[in-house]
Design an enzyme around this catalytic site. Structure first.
Site, short mmCIF file in Angstrom:
data_model
loop_
_atom_site.label_atom_id
_atom_site.label_comp_id
_atom_site.label_asym_id
_atom_site.label_seq_id
_atom_site.Cartn_x
_atom_site.Cartn_y
_atom_site.Cartn_z
N PRO A 21 0.82 -1.20 0.00
CA PRO A 21 0.00 0.00 0.00
C PRO A 21 0.86 1.26 0.00
CG PRO A 21 0.11 -0.93 2.20
CD PRO A 21 0.81 -1.90 1.29
N GLY A 22 0.48 2.21 -0.81
CA GLY A 22 1.15 3.51 -0.82
C GLY A 22 0.13 4.61 -0.63
N ARG A 23 -0.67 4.83 -1.69
CA ARG A 23 -1.76 5.83 -1.62
C ARG A 23 -2.66 5.58 -0.41
NH1 ARG A 23 -3.98 7.96 -6.30
NH2 ARG A 23 -3.12 6.16 -7.42
N CYS A 57 1.81 28.83 -15.75
CA CYS A 57 1.45 29.39 -17.05
C CYS A 57 0.98 28.29 -18.00
CB CYS A 57 2.65 30.14 -17.64
SG CYS A 57 2.21 31.19 -19.04
N TYR A 103 1.38 11.19 -4.25
CA TYR A 103 1.69 11.67 -5.60
C TYR A 103 1.47 13.17 -5.76
CZ TYR A 103 1.43 6.66 -6.08
OH TYR A 103 1.62 5.32 -5.89
#
Length: 442
Positions: A291-293, A361, A390
């Site tokens: 697991p990361g997120r 921009c 992220y």
């Protein structure tokens, strides 16, 4: 309005995270500011570990550090007993400098350099996740040259298409990652690695995608991997010690997202593996996940200061903030959606529609297409939720924007995890390369 972890609306009508008022955080650290609720990170880590314990299966939970790599975060997940997934020499270097035990580090990547593989051997990482035939050749050469052993997992693509965005789907057959499980590539990789004397094959690895909201695809992938290792036992007498089923567990970015609780994914995968093992009279392997997120995503909140406003009659009202795609490229990259609030006016009706735009921009620098807020004034503090994964990890200096500060909050305390970049930081490498002192360019 959905609040996460320790977030609450305090008596002043302000957003409070980890017992700290957002106004205080913005005053001390400035904006844009990424705030991590560390209690929520710890709670998620413990929930994953508890699922393995309750199901009676040996396993490892490895933080997928690409979601947010930093020394401070590595030390949090290390202390919670997690392993670590890294995908580059830079992530490995950061992990080692953080004091992470090398034997708990798994080294991924679809194009590892020779130097990165040497680094993994020298540091004694727990395993290398092998991704392609080119890499097998380098591993064989380096293990013989250094006379060092290495455990490996074979990354495979099981042909499972998770219901996710094309850019973050990684388990289907048409993928830059891994060996195809169905066309003989995985079998050939297994035979080659089996012939390298100092290499021990731990088992198989797969990762089917990201931001997945149900267990069906995970169950299909687990079943496919179990059938393959059962075939290898029958053909080669090999019994697989480990199955790594990756990550990709979804989180709630907006009210339209309906993820399961993190541990529910784990329980479903464990049960599928147990059933497949029973059918083949196969020993249940140790199960690893990444697991990361789902560990850090909901724990992160970005605070911005509102600036200019532009009304396009009968179309939209743009509200510009002091960050944007330089600190969160996900909306511009693949249409990621977020929710927001006026951090110091939380108890007021959020009924005015805005498009929250960044200051880069680019016309596509829009953080949220339709955000409901009170009538915003310049200087108002805007909170964008679930930016812990992220965001900073993919941040850039586009338009020479300094990257934001990162602060950890927990139990009423706050501390800087990453300081804000300065303008001097932006030109430091140029000055060093040219041998120019700062005083010479003023």
């Amino acid at each position: 309005m959905h609040l996460y972890g320790t977030q609450k609306i305090n008596s002043n009508g302000h957003l409070e995270i980890g017992g700290v008022d957002a106004e205080e955080l913005a005053r001390i650290y400035g904006t844009p500011l990424i705030v991590y609720d560390i209690a929520l990170v710890r709670d998620r880590a413990r929930s994953f570990l508890k699922a393995f314990e309750e199901e009676g299966v040996s396993g490892q939970v490895a933080y997928a550090s690409k979601a947010f790599s930093s020394i401070a975060m590595f030390r949090i997940v290390r202390d919670e007993g997690l392993s670590l997934d890294v995908v580059s020499g830079g992530e490995l270097y950061t992990a080692i400098r953080s004091g992470y035990p090398a034997e708990r580090i798994h080294f991924h990547g679809n194009n590892k350099s020779e130097e990165e593989i040497r680094m993994a051997f020298r540091e004694g990482v727990g395993c290398i996740v092998v991704d392609n035939f080119h890499e097998i050749g380098m591993i064989e050469q380096i293990s013989e040259e250094l006379a060092l052993p290495m455990d490996v997992l074979i990354r495979v693509t099981p042909g499972i298409e998770a219901h996710t965005h094309d850019f973050i789907t990684t388990g289907q057959e048409d993928s830059k990652f891994g060996f195809d499980l169905n066309n003989g590539q995985a079998d050939e990789a297994f035979r080659l690695l089996s012939g390298i004397s100092r290499i021990r094959i731990l088992g198989l690895h797969c990762h089917i995608g990201s931001q997945i909201f149900d267990t069906a695809a995970f169950n299909l992938a687990a079943g496919s991997l179990m059938r393959k290792v059962a075939a290898w036992r029958e053909e080669d007498g090999y019994t697989c010690p480990v199955l790594n089923l990756g990550g990709g567990f979804g989180i709630r970015y907006t009210d339209e997202d309906h993820p399961l609780e993190p541990e529910e994914y784990v329980r479903a995968m464990i049960r599928t593996v147990k059933e497949a093992a029973a059918e083949s009279d196969y020993p249940v392997p140790e199960l690893w996940i990444e697991p990361g997120r789902s560990l850090v995503g909901e724990a992160g909140t970005t605070l911005y200061t509102a600036g200019s406003e532009k009304e396009v009659p009968e179309t939209r009202t743009y509200l510009s903030v002091d960050g944007g795609m330089s600190d969160n490229i996900r909306p511009a990259l693949y249409g990621a959606a977020y929710s927001s609030a006026a951090a110091l006016r939380m108890d007021e009706p959020h009924t005015s529609a805005y498009t929250i735009a960044g200051k880069c921009c680019e016309s596509g620098d829009k953080l949220i297409e339709q955000a409901y807020l009170p009538d915003v004034e310049p200087g108002d503090l805007i909170a964008v939720f679930c930016t812990g994964a992220y965001g900073y990890a993919m941040a850039s200096n586009y338009n020479r924007m300094p990257r934001p500060a990162v602060v950890f909050v927990e139990d009423g305390d706050h501390r800087a995890a990453i300081r804000r970049e300065t303008y001097d930081d932006l030109i430091r490498l140029e000055l060093e390369a040219a041998g120019i002192g700062k005083e010479e360019v003023r």
